[in-house]
Motif scaffolding. Structure first.
Motif, PDB file in Angstrom:
ATOM      1  N   ARG A  19      33.053 -11.531   2.849  1.00 52.93           N
ATOM      2  CA  ARG A  19      33.833 -10.043   4.104  1.00 52.93           C
ATOM      3  C   ARG A  19      32.563  -9.431   5.114  1.00 52.93           C
ATOM      4  O   ARG A  19      31.604  -9.061   4.282  1.00 52.93           O
ATOM      5  N   ASP A  20      33.207  -9.294   6.487  1.00 56.51           N
ATOM      6  CA  ASP A  20      32.331  -8.374   7.527  1.00 56.51           C
ATOM      7  C   ASP A  20      32.397  -7.219   6.945  1.00 56.51           C
ATOM      8  O   ASP A  20      32.659  -6.985   5.604  1.00 56.51           O
ATOM      9  N   GLU A  21      31.987  -6.038   7.439  1.00 51.55           N
ATOM     10  CA  GLU A  21      31.621  -4.694   7.488  1.00 51.55           C
ATOM     11  C   GLU A  21      33.076  -4.002   7.831  1.00 51.55           C
ATOM     12  O   GLU A  21      33.230  -3.453   6.771  1.00 51.55           O
ATOM     13  N   SER A  26      34.342 -13.899   7.222  1.00 56.49           N
ATOM     14  CA  SER A  26      32.992 -13.884   7.092  1.00 56.49           C
ATOM     15  C   SER A  26      32.661 -15.874   8.043  1.00 56.49           C
ATOM     16  O   SER A  26      32.965 -16.215   8.479  1.00 56.49           O
TER      17      SER A  26
END
Length: 104
Positions: A19-21, A26
């Motif tokens: 997962r991204d921020e 992702s």
């Protein structure tokens, strides 16, 4: 209400490694989805994604009434719309719209 549950879902899955921020996945390949082994224990606490607060505020607003609000489902006016738009990109989203009320 369904779109505002996305912030909750992204927050609950934010601990996963792909997962991204903002909580979004992702990778989107089938191979990566099948690499996950079910033995990874989720943490007790997860980090809140940026859209979580706004989504929860909206869900609280939508569910604050004791009874669901009455919303008319039938139109009160009649109109015909003619819409021409440019989807080629050269017109920078230009469009022309003509509305004619049918009750007149």
């Amino acid at each position: 209400m369904v779109p505002y549950l996305k912030g909750l879902h992204l927050t609950l899955d934010s601990w996963r490694g792909d997962r991204d921020e903002d909580g979004w996945r992702s990778t989107n390949t089938v191979e990566k989805k099948f690499e996950w082994n079910g033995r990874v224990k989720p943490p007790q606490f997860v980090r809140m994604v940026p859209r979580f607060k706004g989504d929860m505020d909206m869900l609280l607003e939508l569910t604050r009434h004791e009874e669901p609000p009455k919303v008319p489902v039938r139109p009160t006016t009649h109109a015909a719309t003619f819409l021409v738009g440019d989807a080629s990109g050269a017109g920078y989203g230009s469009m022309w719209r003509h509305i004619r009320r049918l009750d007149d």
